[in-house]
Design a protein around this motif. Structure first.
Motif, PDB file in Angstrom:
ATOM      1  N   MET A 205       7.314  -5.296   3.325  1.00 30.03           N
ATOM      2  CA  MET A 205       7.683  -4.407   3.740  1.00 30.03           C
ATOM      3  C   MET A 205       7.746  -2.907   3.267  1.00 30.03           C
ATOM      4  O   MET A 205       8.394  -1.777   3.169  1.00 30.03           O
ATOM      5  CB  MET A 205       9.072  -4.442   3.404  1.00 30.03           C
ATOM      6  CG  MET A 205       9.581  -6.277   4.587  1.00 30.03           C
ATOM      7  SD  MET A 205       8.872  -6.306   5.905  1.00 30.03           S
ATOM      8  CE  MET A 205      10.578  -5.078   6.685  1.00 30.03           C
ATOM      9  N   ALA A 206       6.816  -2.895   2.211  1.00 32.16           N
ATOM     10  CA  ALA A 206       5.964  -1.332   1.927  1.00 32.16           C
ATOM     11  C   ALA A 206       5.827  -0.285   2.095  1.00 32.16           C
ATOM     12  O   ALA A 206       5.502  -0.634   3.591  1.00 32.16           O
ATOM     13  CB  ALA A 206       5.284  -1.891   0.363  1.00 32.16           C
ATOM     14  N   LEU A 207       6.472   0.804   2.084  1.00 34.04           N
ATOM     15  CA  LEU A 207       6.417   2.144   3.056  1.00 34.04           C
ATOM     16  C   LEU A 207       5.514   2.334   2.074  1.00 34.04           C
ATOM     17  O   LEU A 207       5.149   3.109   1.363  1.00 34.04           O
ATOM     18  CB  LEU A 207       7.504   3.004   2.589  1.00 34.04           C
ATOM     19  CG  LEU A 207       8.691   2.167   3.453  1.00 34.04           C
ATOM     20  CD1 LEU A 207      10.279   2.765   2.819  1.00 34.04           C
ATOM     21  CD2 LEU A 207       8.408   1.547   4.925  1.00 34.04           C
ATOM     22  N   GLY A 208       4.623   3.491   3.649  1.00 36.56           N
ATOM     23  CA  GLY A 208       3.603   4.129   3.333  1.00 36.56           C
ATOM     24  C   GLY A 208       3.394   5.438   4.273  1.00 36.56           C
ATOM     25  O   GLY A 208       4.392   5.947   4.925  1.00 36.56           O
ATOM     26  N   PHE A 209       2.416   6.351   4.258  1.00 36.78           N
ATOM     27  CA  PHE A 209       2.031   6.812   5.521  1.00 36.78           C
ATOM     28  C   PHE A 209       0.415   7.176   5.966  1.00 36.78           C
ATOM     29  O   PHE A 209      -0.486   6.799   4.700  1.00 36.78           O
ATOM     30  CB  PHE A 209       1.968   8.308   4.201  1.00 36.78           C
ATOM     31  CG  PHE A 209       3.778   8.855   4.357  1.00 36.78           C
ATOM     32  CD1 PHE A 209       4.701   9.311   5.048  1.00 36.78           C
ATOM     33  CD2 PHE A 209       3.699   8.572   2.981  1.00 36.78           C
ATOM     34  CE1 PHE A 209       6.068   9.495   5.292  1.00 36.78           C
ATOM     35  CE2 PHE A 209       5.268   8.826   2.749  1.00 36.78           C
ATOM     36  CZ  PHE A 209       6.254   9.487   4.268  1.00 36.78           C
ATOM     37  N   VAL A 210      -0.019   6.833   7.266  1.00 42.70           N
ATOM     38  CA  VAL A 210      -1.157   7.113   8.160  1.00 42.70           C
ATOM     39  C   VAL A 210      -1.213   8.122   8.033  1.00 42.70           C
ATOM     40  O   VAL A 210      -0.919   9.036   9.077  1.00 42.70           O
ATOM     41  CB  VAL A 210      -0.836   5.564   8.960  1.00 42.70           C
ATOM     42  CG1 VAL A 210      -2.264   5.436   9.274  1.00 42.70           C
ATOM     43  CG2 VAL A 210      -0.409   3.970   8.307  1.00 42.70           C
ATOM     44  N   SER A 211      -3.040   8.755   7.741  1.00 39.25           N
ATOM     45  CA  SER A 211      -2.963   9.965   8.232  1.00 39.25           C
ATOM     46  C   SER A 211      -4.680   9.163   8.705  1.00 39.25           C
ATOM     47  O   SER A 211      -5.362   9.187   8.256  1.00 39.25           O
ATOM     48  CB  SER A 211      -3.820  11.081   7.246  1.00 39.25           C
ATOM     49  OG  SER A 211      -2.474  10.568   6.312  1.00 39.25           O
ATOM     50  N   GLY A 212      -5.133  10.543   9.751  1.00 39.05           N
ATOM     51  CA  GLY A 212      -6.101  10.958  10.685  1.00 39.05           C
ATOM     52  C   GLY A 212      -6.878  11.322   9.984  1.00 39.05           C
ATOM     53  O   GLY A 212      -6.410  12.439   8.799  1.00 39.05           O
ATOM     54  N   ARG A 213      -7.921  10.895   9.881  1.00 40.99           N
ATOM     55  CA  ARG A 213      -9.309  11.633   9.300  1.00 40.99           C
ATOM     56  C   ARG A 213     -10.142  12.383  10.398  1.00 40.99           C
ATOM     57  O   ARG A 213     -11.359  12.808   9.897  1.00 40.99           O
ATOM     58  CB  ARG A 213     -10.406  10.510   9.562  1.00 40.99           C
ATOM     59  CG  ARG A 213      -9.871   9.386   7.642  1.00 40.99           C
ATOM     60  CD  ARG A 213     -10.995   8.499   8.011  1.00 40.99           C
ATOM     61  NE  ARG A 213     -10.688   7.744   6.656  1.00 40.99           N
ATOM     62  CZ  ARG A 213     -11.346   6.258   5.913  1.00 40.99           C
ATOM     63  NH1 ARG A 213     -12.612   6.044   6.528  1.00 40.99           N
ATOM     64  NH2 ARG A 213     -11.042   6.212   5.347  1.00 40.99           N
ATOM     65  N   GLY A 214      -9.914  13.276  11.669  1.00 40.50           N
ATOM     66  CA  GLY A 214     -10.212  13.484  12.704  1.00 40.50           C
ATOM     67  C   GLY A 214     -11.373  13.177  13.267  1.00 40.50           C
ATOM     68  O   GLY A 214     -12.360  14.058  13.123  1.00 40.50           O
ATOM     69  N   GLU A 215     -11.282  11.591  13.327  1.00 40.17           N
ATOM     70  CA  GLU A 215     -13.174  11.245  14.164  1.00 40.17           C
ATOM     71  C   GLU A 215     -12.295  10.167  15.521  1.00 40.17           C
ATOM     72  O   GLU A 215     -11.904   9.825  15.014  1.00 40.17           O
ATOM     73  CB  GLU A 215     -13.520  10.008  12.954  1.00 40.17           C
ATOM     74  CG  GLU A 215     -13.822  10.024  11.929  1.00 40.17           C
ATOM     75  CD  GLU A 215     -14.385   9.349  11.317  1.00 40.17           C
ATOM     76  OE1 GLU A 215     -14.396   8.511  11.257  1.00 40.17           O
ATOM     77  OE2 GLU A 215     -14.696   9.668   9.501  1.00 40.17           O
ATOM     78  N   ALA A 216     -13.138  10.773  16.456  1.00 40.36           N
ATOM     79  CA  ALA A 216     -12.704   9.618  17.620  1.00 40.36           C
ATOM     80  C   ALA A 216     -12.963   8.572  17.273  1.00 40.36           C
ATOM     81  O   ALA A 216     -14.177   8.252  17.158  1.00 40.36           O
ATOM     82  CB  ALA A 216     -13.190  10.496  18.694  1.00 40.36           C
ATOM     83  N   GLY A 217     -12.031   7.863  17.675  1.00 42.56           N
ATOM     84  CA  GLY A 217     -12.214   6.243  17.666  1.00 42.56           C
ATOM     85  C   GLY A 217     -12.520   5.909  15.875  1.00 42.56           C
ATOM     86  O   GLY A 217     -12.877   4.384  16.183  1.00 42.56           O
TER      87      GLY A 217
END
Length: 312
Positions: A205-217
């Protein structure tokens, strides 16, 4: 006296002979008619010695071969006509079969697509049954030159779609709405560099942040708020939601942790996340256009304390 009459007298003599010729012809015609009538009467008797039989046999002998020859000459013409009719029938039947085959081939080509769409809608309903959603289809993908990973869907403000609404499909989170028109909307995918989603580990149940890398798929980065906590390979991440459910509603699957790397010179670690949604293969999506469908929450009330012993 007659000599003086000359040519007119001779004309009168010839004129006087014309009725006699006509009478001769009429007499001959009457005789022929009587003869024909007599032959018809005799032939109607059908006796063995009918005088018409020799004439009939003679006519059959003369005209029979001619009729046979005419029939033989006409037979190829009749056969050719029948052959052309058969060719026309076969051609029409061939065109009909070709049309039916093309129709069946078209249905076969679209059967898999229709089946996949139905399966996506079914998974979509099972994934987020508590939310009011507007189904939509992806009709365009963002330009690679803009370095923005976006898709265009065929639902807009006329369908209740607004900016900062959650977009998902049967596999998980797709992104959020960033622009709208009356009939379309632009969705920023979670793999874009400008995308950050609050994610929660299912296991702890720990919280965090998911970020994109700018890669399609491609993969995503995940960092926990608690720097001392470390995710594990195989941990699953879901959205922990936003205030007012915008831009993200809670509980939508994001992806699974595939590797964990400690941060150099700092506390904490960065996990690599494989998203559930492949942005290169999405077709049917759902835009969360309404709040969760639920009844009033149950209030928790403290239980009255129970003391042992008797009162004074």
């Amino acid at each position: 006296m007659l000599k003086d009459l000359g040519t007119p007298a001779r004309g009168l003599v010839r004129s006087a002979g014309m009725p006699r010729e006509i009478r001769r012809r009429r007499t001959l015609l009457v005789l022929i008619v009587l003869a024909c009538f007599t032959l018809m009467v005799l032939d109607a008797r059908r006796s063995a010695g009918s005088p018409v039989d020799p004439l009939r046999h003679a006519a059959a002998t003369v005209f029979g071969p001619l009729e046979s020859t005419a029939s033989s000459a006409r037979q190829p013409v009749d056969n050719l006509r029948d052959r052309f009719a058969e060719m026309d029938r076969l051609k029409a039947e061939n065109e009909k079969l070709k049309s039916e085959n093309e129709k069946l081939q078209q249905e076969l080509n679209t059967t898999d697509y229709a089946r996949n769409r139905a399966a996506e809608l079914d998974r979509l309903l099972k994934l987020a049954p508590a939310y009011t959603m507007t189904p939509a289809r992806v009709i365009g993908i963002g330009s690679a030159q803009s370095f923005n990973h976006t898709v265009t869907i065929d639902a807009g403000t006329a369908d209740g779609v607004q900016v900062d609404m959650t977009v998902l499909n049967g596999s998980g989170l797709v992104g959020r709405v960033v622009r709208t028109t009356q009939a379309t909307a632009t969705v920023l995918l979670i793999g874009d560099r400008n995308s950050t989603v609050g994610g929660r580990l299912n296991s702890s149940m720990a919280l965090g942040f998911v970020s994109g890398r700018g890669e399609a798929g491609g993969t995503l980065d995940y960092k926990l708020v608690d720097l001392k906590a470390r995710p594990k390979v195989g941990d699953r991440i879901v959205t922990w939601g936003s205030r007012g459910n915008a831009p993200y509603v809670p509980g939508v699957p994001i992806g699974v942790v595939t590797s964990v790397t400690p941060n150099e010179g700092a506390l904490g670690s960065t996990a690599t996340v494989e998203p559930y949604v492949d942005p290169t293969r999405i077709d049917t999506v759902g835009v969360v256009t309404g709040p969760p469908v639920r009844g009033p929450r149950t209030q928790l009330k403290p239980q009255p304390s129970v003391t042992g012993g008797k009162g004074n």
